[in-house]
Design a protein around this motif. Sequence first.
Motif, PDB file in Angstrom:
ATOM      1  N   ASN A 152       0.870  -1.178   0.000  1.00 11.24           N
ATOM      2  CA  ASN A 152       0.000   0.000   0.000  1.00 11.24           C
ATOM      3  C   ASN A 152       0.908   1.230   0.000  1.00 11.24           C
ATOM      4  OD1 ASN A 152      -2.538  -1.438   0.227  1.00 11.24           O
ATOM      5  ND2 ASN A 152      -1.931  -1.918   2.316  1.00 11.24           N
ATOM      6  N   TYR A 153       0.839   1.999  -1.074  1.00 14.10           N
ATOM      7  CA  TYR A 153       1.789   3.095  -1.272  1.00 14.10           C
ATOM      8  C   TYR A 153       1.044   4.417  -1.372  1.00 14.10           C
ATOM      9  CZ  TYR A 153       5.941   5.487  -3.114  1.00 14.10           C
ATOM     10  OH  TYR A 153       7.009   6.334  -3.287  1.00 14.10           O
ATOM     11  N   ASP A 154       1.289   5.294  -0.377  1.00  6.67           N
ATOM     12  CA  ASP A 154       0.673   6.626  -0.363  1.00  6.67           C
ATOM     13  C   ASP A 154       1.549   7.564  -1.175  1.00  6.67           C
ATOM     14  OD1 ASP A 154      -0.393   9.123   0.158  1.00  6.67           O
ATOM     15  OD2 ASP A 154      -0.787   8.700   2.274  1.00  6.67           O
ATOM     16  N   ILE A 155       0.996   8.087  -2.240  1.00  6.90           N
ATOM     17  CA  ILE A 155       1.767   8.883  -3.186  1.00  6.90           C
ATOM     18  C   ILE A 155       1.755  10.369  -2.859  1.00  6.90           C
ATOM     19  CG2 ILE A 155      -0.090   9.380  -4.840  1.00  6.90           C
ATOM     20  CD1 ILE A 155       1.873   8.618  -7.069  1.00  6.90           C
ATOM     21  N   SER A 156       1.070  10.750  -1.760  1.00  4.02           N
ATOM     22  CA  SER A 156       0.982  12.169  -1.380  1.00  4.02           C
ATOM     23  C   SER A 156       2.380  12.770  -1.212  1.00  4.02           C
ATOM     24  CB  SER A 156       0.203  12.330  -0.077  1.00  4.02           C
ATOM     25  OG  SER A 156      -1.106  11.792  -0.203  1.00  4.02           O
TER      26      SER A 156
ATOM     27  N   SER B  55       7.426  12.910  -5.418  1.00  2.00           N
ATOM     28  CA  SER B  55       7.777  13.373  -6.764  1.00  2.00           C
ATOM     29  C   SER B  55       7.895  12.186  -7.712  1.00  2.00           C
ATOM     30  CB  SER B  55       9.099  14.142  -6.731  1.00  2.00           C
ATOM     31  OG  SER B  55      10.177  13.249  -6.470  1.00  2.00           O
ATOM     32  N   LYS B  56       7.936  12.485  -8.995  1.00  2.00           N
ATOM     33  CA  LYS B  56       8.072  11.444 -10.010  1.00  2.00           C
ATOM     34  C   LYS B  56       9.376  10.665  -9.817  1.00  2.00           C
ATOM     35  CE  LYS B  56       8.273  10.883 -15.053  1.00  2.00           C
ATOM     36  NZ  LYS B  56       8.181  11.600 -16.356  1.00  2.00           N
ATOM     37  N   ASP B  57      10.475  11.377  -9.564  1.00  2.00           N
ATOM     38  CA  ASP B  57      11.782  10.721  -9.390  1.00  2.00           C
ATOM     39  C   ASP B  57      11.798   9.836  -8.145  1.00  2.00           C
ATOM     40  OD1 ASP B  57      12.745  11.890 -11.671  1.00  2.00           O
ATOM     41  OD2 ASP B  57      13.738  13.555 -10.633  1.00  2.00           O
ATOM     42  N   ASP B  58      11.196  10.341  -7.045  1.00  5.31           N
ATOM     43  CA  ASP B  58      11.139   9.547  -5.810  1.00  5.31           C
ATOM     44  C   ASP B  58      10.302   8.283  -6.003  1.00  5.31           C
ATOM     45  OD1 ASP B  58      12.703  11.338  -4.466  1.00  5.31           O
ATOM     46  OD2 ASP B  58      11.026  12.435  -3.575  1.00  5.31           O
ATOM     47  N   PHE B  59       9.229   8.414  -6.767  1.00  5.76           N
ATOM     48  CA  PHE B  59       8.357   7.274  -7.053  1.00  5.76           C
ATOM     49  C   PHE B  59       9.140   6.177  -7.776  1.00  5.76           C
ATOM     50  CE2 PHE B  59       5.330   4.857  -9.535  1.00  5.76           C
ATOM     51  CZ  PHE B  59       4.227   4.724  -8.698  1.00  5.76           C
ATOM     52  N   ILE B  60       9.847   6.556  -8.831  1.00  6.29           N
ATOM     53  CA  ILE B  60      10.610   5.593  -9.623  1.00  6.29           C
ATOM     54  C   ILE B  60      11.744   4.985  -8.781  1.00  6.29           C
ATOM     55  CG2 ILE B  60      12.134   5.324 -11.617  1.00  6.29           C
ATOM     56  CD1 ILE B  60      10.468   7.508 -12.999  1.00  6.29           C
ATOM     57  N   MET B  61      12.414   5.824  -7.980  1.00  6.01           N
ATOM     58  CA  MET B  61      13.523   5.359  -7.159  1.00  6.01           C
ATOM     59  C   MET B  61      13.062   4.306  -6.146  1.00  6.01           C
ATOM     60  SD  MET B  61      16.092   7.629  -4.756  1.00  6.01           S
ATOM     61  CE  MET B  61      16.369   8.749  -6.140  1.00  6.01           C
ATOM     62  N   TYR B  62      11.872   4.515  -5.564  1.00  7.31           N
ATOM     63  CA  TYR B  62      11.342   3.568  -4.569  1.00  7.31           C
ATOM     64  C   TYR B  62      11.177   2.183  -5.184  1.00  7.31           C
ATOM     65  CZ  TYR B  62       8.006   1.258  -1.467  1.00  7.31           C
ATOM     66  OH  TYR B  62       7.379   0.358  -0.649  1.00  7.31           O
TER      67      TYR B  62
ATOM     68  N   LYS C 116       0.993  14.521  -7.002  1.00 10.49           N
ATOM     69  CA  LYS C 116       1.479  15.654  -7.787  1.00 10.49           C
ATOM     70  C   LYS C 116       1.720  15.238  -9.233  1.00 10.49           C
ATOM     71  CE  LYS C 116       4.045  17.841  -3.979  1.00 10.49           C
ATOM     72  NZ  LYS C 116       5.405  18.272  -3.538  1.00 10.49           N
ATOM     73  N   ILE C 117       1.673  13.928  -9.485  1.00 10.95           N
ATOM     74  CA  ILE C 117       1.998  13.402 -10.809  1.00 10.95           C
ATOM     75  C   ILE C 117       0.703  13.188 -11.594  1.00 10.95           C
ATOM     76  CG2 ILE C 117       3.230  11.600 -12.055  1.00 10.95           C
ATOM     77  CD1 ILE C 117       4.584  10.876  -9.369  1.00 10.95           C
ATOM     78  N   LYS C 118       0.637  13.712 -12.776  1.00 13.84           N
ATOM     79  CA  LYS C 118      -0.572  13.566 -13.590  1.00 13.84           C
ATOM     80  C   LYS C 118      -0.792  12.098 -13.954  1.00 13.84           C
ATOM     81  CE  LYS C 118      -0.848  18.157 -15.683  1.00 13.84           C
ATOM     82  NZ  LYS C 118      -0.994  18.896 -16.956  1.00 13.84           N
ATOM     83  N   LYS C 119      -2.061  11.753 -14.181  1.00 11.65           N
ATOM     84  CA  LYS C 119      -2.419  10.360 -14.472  1.00 11.65           C
ATOM     85  C   LYS C 119      -1.680   9.829 -15.689  1.00 11.65           C
ATOM     86  CE  LYS C 119      -5.532   9.617 -11.244  1.00 11.65           C
ATOM     87  NZ  LYS C 119      -5.384   8.568 -10.222  1.00 11.65           N
ATOM     88  N   ILE C 120      -1.569  10.642 -16.697  1.00  9.67           N
ATOM     89  CA  ILE C 120      -0.928  10.171 -17.927  1.00  9.67           C
ATOM     90  C   ILE C 120       0.554   9.857 -17.679  1.00  9.67           C
ATOM     91  CG2 ILE C 120      -0.335  12.500 -18.760  1.00  9.67           C
ATOM     92  CD1 ILE C 120      -1.048  11.457 -21.596  1.00  9.67           C
ATOM     93  N   GLU C 121       1.192  10.637 -16.782  1.00 11.00           N
ATOM     94  CA  GLU C 121       2.586  10.366 -16.429  1.00 11.00           C
ATOM     95  C   GLU C 121       2.698   9.099 -15.578  1.00 11.00           C
ATOM     96  OE1 GLU C 121       5.235  14.099 -15.805  1.00 11.00           O
ATOM     97  OE2 GLU C 121       3.278  14.589 -14.942  1.00 11.00           O
ATOM     98  N   LEU C 122       1.747   8.929 -14.653  1.00 10.70           N
ATOM     99  CA  LEU C 122       1.740   7.716 -13.835  1.00 10.70           C
ATOM    100  C   LEU C 122       1.628   6.470 -14.694  1.00 10.70           C
ATOM    101  CD1 LEU C 122      -0.420   8.322 -10.622  1.00 10.70           C
ATOM    102  CD2 LEU C 122       1.996   7.719 -10.757  1.00 10.70           C
ATOM    103  N   GLU C 123       0.724   6.500 -15.653  1.00  9.77           N
ATOM    104  CA  GLU C 123       0.525   5.343 -16.533  1.00  9.77           C
ATOM    105  C   GLU C 123       1.794   5.026 -17.306  1.00  9.77           C
ATOM    106  OE1 GLU C 123      -2.860   6.319 -18.880  1.00  9.77           O
ATOM    107  OE2 GLU C 123      -4.264   6.187 -17.191  1.00  9.77           O
ATOM    108  N   SER C 124       2.510   6.053 -17.706  1.00 11.15           N
ATOM    109  CA  SER C 124       3.779   5.851 -18.414  1.00 11.15           C
ATOM    110  C   SER C 124       4.815   5.201 -17.499  1.00 11.15           C
ATOM    111  CB  SER C 124       4.298   7.201 -18.919  1.00 11.15           C
ATOM    112  OG  SER C 124       5.562   7.056 -19.525  1.00 11.15           O
TER     113      SER C 124
END
Length: 284
Positions: free
Chosen positions: A177-181, A184-191, A210-218
Motif C-alpha cells: 500500500n503506497y501513499d503517493i501524497s 515526486s516522479k523521481d522519488d516514485f521511480i527510485m522507490y 502531484k503526478i498527472k495520471k498520464i505520467e503515472l501510466e507511463s
Amino acid sequence: MNLYTENKILDIFDKYDDIKIFMIFGNHDYYDETISRFVNSFPKNVYVFKNNNLNFYELKNINTRIYGMSWTEKFNSNKKFKVELDPNFYNVFLIHEDLDNNENFYLKNNLSKLQFDYIALGHIHKKFQFKNIFNPGSLSPSSFKDTGEYGFNYVNLDNALKCEFIRSNNPSFIQINYDISNISKDDFIMYFNKLDKNNFYRIIISGYSKIKKIELESIFLHLQEKFLYIEFIDNSYFWDIEKINSIKNNLLFREILKNIELSDNKDKLIELFLEKIGESFEDN
C-alpha cells in the motif's frame, strides 16, 4: 494432475531413491481409484497412507514409527481417532487438517495432548506452530493471498525436537500500500527500482498525487518491463497545489466545502469533491 506433473514427481522420487518418502493425501487431491493408478507406479522408497484410518510404518533401523491418514473424499474430514503410542519409538504423525475452525476443535485440544514427538500438519498454506504441532505451509506461494515466507521444515529428533524452517527460493507474492501524497516522479521511480524484481507485486496507490495520471501510466508501463510481475491499482487523485491555492478563496468553492462540513457523509463527499477537482485539473 496432468501427465507432465505426474512424470515430474516420479523423476524426483527416482532421483532420491535412497531417501524414504511418506505421503498423505488431502482434500484437494484425496485418495481414490483415479489417483491409485498413479500411486501404484511409485518406487519402493515412497510409503503412501491410502485411507482415513490411522496406520503407521515402522522404521526399526532408526527406532521410528511414522503415523498417517489420508482424505478419501473431498468434503469429509479425517475421522476422530484413538492411539496408544509406544514410548520406545520416536512417533511422528502426518495429518492434513486445520486447527482453527470450529469443526476441528477436537483436533486442537487433543492432538497436542498425544505423546507424538512431532506432528506434521498440512492444509493451511501459511506456516505456524502450536505446541508439538508444526505446519510448514506450502513450498511456494500461488497467489496474493499467500504472503510471507514459504518453504519446509527440517526436523531433528536425535536428542530433543529441533525444527528449522528452510525458506524455498521461489518468488514471493507481495502487496504494497503506497501513499503517493507529496511524492515526486523521481522519488516514485527510485522507490520501486530498489525492490527485488524477481517477486510478484501488487501495488495499491492512494493519496493526492502531484503526478498527472498520464505520467503515472507511463511510469507503470516502464516498471512493468523491469519486473517479473507487477500490477498497479491506482486509487490516487491528481492534486495541483498551485491551482488549488488559486481557487481556495473562490466564494463557490468555499460554499461547497461549508456544506460538505455539515453533511453526515462528510469524508466520502470530500473525497469525491477532491477527485472531481483533480479530474478537472487533469483535463486542463
